[in-house]
Write a protein that holds these residues in place. Structure first.
Motif, PDB file in Angstrom:
ATOM      1  N   ASP A 225      35.884  33.685  47.567  1.00 25.22           N
ATOM      2  CA  ASP A 225      35.455  34.521  48.682  1.00 25.22           C
ATOM      3  C   ASP A 225      36.541  35.490  49.143  1.00 25.22           C
ATOM      4  O   ASP A 225      36.244  36.593  49.602  1.00 25.22           O
ATOM      5  CB  ASP A 225      35.024  33.654  49.858  1.00 25.22           C
ATOM      6  N   LEU A 226      37.799  35.098  49.022  1.00 25.76           N
ATOM      7  CA  LEU A 226      38.872  35.978  49.474  1.00 25.76           C
ATOM      8  C   LEU A 226      39.058  37.155  48.523  1.00 25.76           C
ATOM      9  O   LEU A 226      39.431  38.257  48.944  1.00 25.76           O
ATOM     10  CB  LEU A 226      40.171  35.203  49.652  1.00 25.76           C
ATOM     11  N   PHE A 227      38.792  36.958  47.254  1.00 23.17           N
ATOM     12  CA  PHE A 227      38.803  38.093  46.326  1.00 23.17           C
ATOM     13  C   PHE A 227      37.707  39.077  46.712  1.00 23.17           C
ATOM     14  O   PHE A 227      37.910  40.298  46.721  1.00 23.17           O
ATOM     15  CB  PHE A 227      38.612  37.604  44.890  1.00 23.17           C
ATOM     16  N   GLU A 228      36.540  38.551  47.050  1.00 27.73           N
ATOM     17  CA  GLU A 228      35.433  39.403  47.463  1.00 27.73           C
ATOM     18  C   GLU A 228      35.791  40.164  48.741  1.00 27.73           C
ATOM     19  O   GLU A 228      35.494  41.361  48.879  1.00 27.73           O
ATOM     20  CB  GLU A 228      34.181  38.563  47.687  1.00 27.73           C
ATOM     21  N   ALA A 229      36.444  39.492  49.681  1.00 28.03           N
ATOM     22  CA  ALA A 229      36.866  40.157  50.914  1.00 28.03           C
ATOM     23  C   ALA A 229      37.863  41.267  50.616  1.00 28.03           C
ATOM     24  O   ALA A 229      37.823  42.342  51.233  1.00 28.03           O
ATOM     25  CB  ALA A 229      37.476  39.143  51.875  1.00 28.03           C
ATOM     26  N   ALA A 230      38.746  41.031  49.670  1.00 30.24           N
ATOM     27  CA  ALA A 230      39.715  42.063  49.288  1.00 30.24           C
ATOM     28  C   ALA A 230      39.007  43.270  48.685  1.00 30.24           C
ATOM     29  O   ALA A 230      39.328  44.421  49.012  1.00 30.24           O
ATOM     30  CB  ALA A 230      40.734  41.490  48.305  1.00 30.24           C
ATOM     31  N   ILE A 231      38.032  43.008  47.813  1.00 28.93           N
ATOM     32  CA  ILE A 231      37.263  44.098  47.196  1.00 28.93           C
ATOM     33  C   ILE A 231      36.601  44.957  48.281  1.00 28.93           C
ATOM     34  O   ILE A 231      36.626  46.194  48.225  1.00 28.93           O
ATOM     35  CB  ILE A 231      36.182  43.528  46.257  1.00 28.93           C
ATOM     36  N   GLN A 232      36.027  44.307  49.271  1.00 29.35           N
ATOM     37  CA  GLN A 232      35.313  45.029  50.320  1.00 29.35           C
ATOM     38  C   GLN A 232      36.255  45.762  51.274  1.00 29.35           C
ATOM     39  O   GLN A 232      35.797  46.596  52.064  1.00 29.35           O
ATOM     40  CB  GLN A 232      34.454  44.052  51.123  1.00 29.35           C
ATOM     41  N   SER A 233      37.553  45.465  51.180  1.00 31.38           N
ATOM     42  CA  SER A 233      38.503  46.007  52.147  1.00 31.38           C
ATOM     43  C   SER A 233      39.455  47.040  51.551  1.00 31.38           C
ATOM     44  O   SER A 233      40.385  47.484  52.242  1.00 31.38           O
ATOM     45  CB  SER A 233      39.333  44.859  52.756  1.00 31.38           C
ATOM     46  N   MET A 234      39.249  47.448  50.296  1.00 33.07           N
ATOM     47  CA  MET A 234      40.175  48.374  49.667  1.00 33.07           C
ATOM     48  C   MET A 234      39.993  49.796  50.186  1.00 33.07           C
ATOM     49  O   MET A 234      38.875  50.312  50.273  1.00 33.07           O
ATOM     50  CB  MET A 234      39.995  48.363  48.143  1.00 33.07           C
ATOM     51  N   ALA A 235      41.110  50.431  50.513  1.00 38.45           N
ATOM     52  CA  ALA A 235      41.096  51.847  50.890  1.00 38.45           C
ATOM     53  C   ALA A 235      40.955  52.696  49.631  1.00 38.45           C
ATOM     54  O   ALA A 235      41.177  52.227  48.502  1.00 38.45           O
ATOM     55  CB  ALA A 235      42.385  52.202  51.618  1.00 38.45           C
ATOM     56  N   SER A 236      40.575  53.944  49.811  1.00 35.68           N
ATOM     57  CA  SER A 236      40.520  54.869  48.680  1.00 35.68           C
ATOM     58  C   SER A 236      41.898  54.969  48.035  1.00 35.68           C
ATOM     59  O   SER A 236      42.918  55.072  48.712  1.00 35.68           O
ATOM     60  CB  SER A 236      40.084  56.251  49.169  1.00 35.68           C
ATOM     61  N   GLU A 237      41.926  54.884  46.702  1.00 31.12           N
ATOM     62  CA  GLU A 237      43.149  54.899  45.899  1.00 31.12           C
ATOM     63  C   GLU A 237      44.018  53.663  46.152  1.00 31.12           C
ATOM     64  O   GLU A 237      45.224  53.671  45.919  1.00 31.12           O
ATOM     65  CB  GLU A 237      43.955  56.178  46.119  1.00 31.12           C
ATOM     66  N   GLY A 238      43.392  52.581  46.620  1.00 34.31           N
ATOM     67  CA  GLY A 238      44.111  51.334  46.818  1.00 34.31           C
ATOM     68  C   GLY A 238      44.394  50.643  45.491  1.00 34.31           C
ATOM     69  O   GLY A 238      43.848  50.995  44.441  1.00 34.31           O
ATOM     70  N   ARG A 239      45.270  49.642  45.562  1.00 34.68           N
ATOM     71  CA  ARG A 239      45.657  48.881  44.361  1.00 34.68           C
ATOM     72  C   ARG A 239      45.450  47.395  44.638  1.00 34.68           C
ATOM     73  O   ARG A 239      46.080  46.839  45.533  1.00 34.68           O
ATOM     74  CB  ARG A 239      47.129  49.139  44.004  1.00 34.68           C
ATOM     75  N   LEU A 240      44.553  46.783  43.875  1.00 33.72           N
ATOM     76  CA  LEU A 240      44.258  45.356  44.026  1.00 33.72           C
ATOM     77  C   LEU A 240      44.995  44.585  42.937  1.00 33.72           C
ATOM     78  O   LEU A 240      44.790  44.825  41.744  1.00 33.72           O
ATOM     79  CB  LEU A 240      42.755  45.109  43.933  1.00 33.72           C
ATOM     80  N   LEU A 241      45.852  43.649  43.363  1.00 32.93           N
ATOM     81  CA  LEU A 241      46.664  42.850  42.454  1.00 32.93           C
ATOM     82  C   LEU A 241      46.100  41.434  42.361  1.00 32.93           C
ATOM     83  O   LEU A 241      46.288  40.632  43.273  1.00 32.93           O
ATOM     84  CB  LEU A 241      48.107  42.790  42.954  1.00 32.93           C
ATOM     85  N   PRO A 242      45.379  41.082  41.285  1.00 36.45           N
ATOM     86  CA  PRO A 242      44.905  39.700  41.129  1.00 36.45           C
ATOM     87  C   PRO A 242      46.053  38.836  40.610  1.00 36.45           C
ATOM     88  O   PRO A 242      46.427  38.904  39.443  1.00 36.45           O
ATOM     89  CB  PRO A 242      43.773  39.831  40.104  1.00 36.45           C
ATOM     90  N   ILE A 243      46.631  38.009  41.485  1.00 38.27           N
ATOM     91  CA  ILE A 243      47.824  37.233  41.152  1.00 38.27           C
ATOM     92  C   ILE A 243      47.491  35.811  40.711  1.00 38.27           C
ATOM     93  O   ILE A 243      48.138  35.236  39.846  1.00 38.27           O
ATOM     94  CB  ILE A 243      48.785  37.203  42.357  1.00 38.27           C
ATOM     95  N   GLY A 244      46.465  35.215  41.333  1.00 36.18           N
ATOM     96  CA  GLY A 244      46.128  33.838  40.992  1.00 36.18           C
ATOM     97  C   GLY A 244      44.748  33.477  41.488  1.00 36.18           C
ATOM     98  O   GLY A 244      44.083  34.269  42.168  1.00 36.18           O
ATOM     99  N   MET A 245      44.315  32.276  41.141  1.00 33.93           N
ATOM    100  CA  MET A 245      43.007  31.762  41.545  1.00 33.93           C
ATOM    101  C   MET A 245      43.169  30.359  42.110  1.00 33.93           C
ATOM    102  O   MET A 245      42.671  29.384  41.551  1.00 33.93           O
ATOM    103  CB  MET A 245      42.045  31.761  40.355  1.00 33.93           C
ATOM    104  N   ALA A 246      43.899  30.251  43.222  1.00 34.02           N
ATOM    105  CA  ALA A 246      44.193  28.935  43.792  1.00 34.02           C
ATOM    106  C   ALA A 246      42.938  28.175  44.181  1.00 34.02           C
ATOM    107  O   ALA A 246      42.936  26.941  44.217  1.00 34.02           O
ATOM    108  CB  ALA A 246      45.105  29.087  45.008  1.00 34.02           C
ATOM    109  N   SER A 247      41.853  28.888  44.469  1.00 31.43           N
ATOM    110  CA  SER A 247      40.595  28.231  44.824  1.00 31.43           C
ATOM    111  C   SER A 247      39.927  27.577  43.626  1.00 31.43           C
ATOM    112  O   SER A 247      39.014  26.754  43.781  1.00 31.43           O
ATOM    113  CB  SER A 247      39.625  29.255  45.425  1.00 31.43           C
ATOM    114  N   GLY A 248      40.370  27.936  42.428  1.00 33.74           N
ATOM    115  CA  GLY A 248      39.733  27.445  41.207  1.00 33.74           C
ATOM    116  C   GLY A 248      38.530  28.270  40.797  1.00 33.74           C
ATOM    117  O   GLY A 248      37.920  28.001  39.748  1.00 33.74           O
TER     118      GLY A 248
END
Length: 329
Positions: A225-248
């Motif tokens: 869910d937090l990845f989804e929240a990050a996707i919904q919160s990106m500014a234009s020309e933002g950079r999303l860094l997927p570092i890990g999947m602690a939730s599994g």
């Protein structure tokens, strides 16, 4: 010397400390007497045969360590030099680790001298945790002064490092955590806004805090869910860094959303840099050591365990140990 030996994948009883032969230097390698070795989530995947390139059995796990050089095949490194090490996970195409041992033979280019004032256990905790955050934020995301940075899992190992490095680089930091204690911890690390993701709507709180602008950089360590929240919160020309999947929960993402959102997905694998961009790793670790001496980091504490408890330490880190775990020799 003593070394952790893994003789069978996915069997904690097969992780044992045994006597093995002492090591000798070669022309491009030094032998280091290991004083401390950091334990990381990836070690669990290695000993369970789930790493991207499983090593040949038997093997000694461990990605990072600190100690003293006891023999050198090079002229510029002398016995007695205090160093930290990041181990290349690939050697001649095969997986190769080795930090969980009293001695390690490591390429000379993989060691970085450490000042006398830096404790070995602290030095051993730096490479993967702070190195990942450093390369992701400063190199991959090109984080700028005035950017807004989202850090999920902000009280975890790499998350706490990202909060502090982000603040030091001049960003406004939004952090997510769960429970009053962890929320306060994230605030103590310097986060400007902390969201309790179990009690609050993360997307709405980010929208409110940024006045609808979103975040320029997201350092996402949890997935789900937090990845989804990050996707919904990106500014234009933002950079999303997927570092890990602690939730599994491993996220899946439609490229249409990336296109429509006009943001970038920027992968960062610290192990990759230890093989392919070692100069950047060395530069980063030297700067991290300097920041540590300047008192920049507020949360650089470790939990030490003896080498003989390696199997327990690996399990604790996989289950989410609060502090960075370091094996001592």
């Amino acid at each position: 010397m003593k070394a952790v030996q893994v003789k069978k994948f996915a069997d904690p009883t097969a992780i044992q400390v045994q006597e093995v032969a002492d090591l000798q230097p070669t022309a491009d390698r030094v032998v280091v007497r290991v004083k401390a070795a950091g334990v990381n989530p990836a070690d669990w995947y290695v000993v369970n045969g789930m790493f991207q390139i499983p090593p040949a059995l038997p093997f000694t796990p461990g990605f990072e360590a600190a100690g003293e050089i006891i023999a050198a095949g090079t002229t510029h490194l002398q016995p007695g030099t205090r160093v930290l090490m990041t181990l290349p996970y690939l050697s001649e195409g095969a997986a190769n680790f080795g930090a969980f041992a009293e001695q390690i033979a490591v390429p000379a280019k993989n060691v970085v001298p450490i000042p006398d004032s830096v404790d070995f256990a602290i030095a051993a905790a730096l490479p993967v945790m702070y190195g990942t955050a450093y390369i992701a934020l400063k190199h991959r995301a090109q984080l700028q002064v005035g950017d807004t940075l989202l850090v999920t899992g902000a009280t975890g190992a790499t998350g706490s490092a990202a909060v502090q490095i982000g603040k030091h680089l001049g960003a406004t930091v939004i952090a997510t955590a769960s429970g009053a204690e962890k929320v306060q911890h994230a605030k103590d690390l310097g986060a400007d806004c902390v969201i309790d993701y179990k009690q609050e709507n993360v997307t709405e709180r980010i929208k409110e805090f940024t006045q609808g602008k979103g975040v320029n950089v997201a350092f996402e360590t949890v997935g789900g869910d937090l990845f989804e929240a990050a996707i919904q919160s990106m500014a234009s020309e933002g950079r999303l860094l997927p570092i890990g999947m602690a939730s599994g929960i491993i996220p899946e993402l439609s490229m249409i959303r990336v296109l429509a959102g006009n943001f970038a997905i920027v992968g960062t694998d610290f192990a990759h840099y230890t093989v392919h961009h070692l100069d950047l790793v060395r530069q980063g670790l030297a700067e991290i050591l300097s920041w540590h001496q300047d008192g920049i980091f507020k949360d650089l504490t470790v939990k030490t365990m003896p080498l003989e408890q390696a199997a327990e330490a690996i399990a604790q880190v996989h289950q989410g140990a609060g502090a960075k775990v370091v094996l001592t020799m």
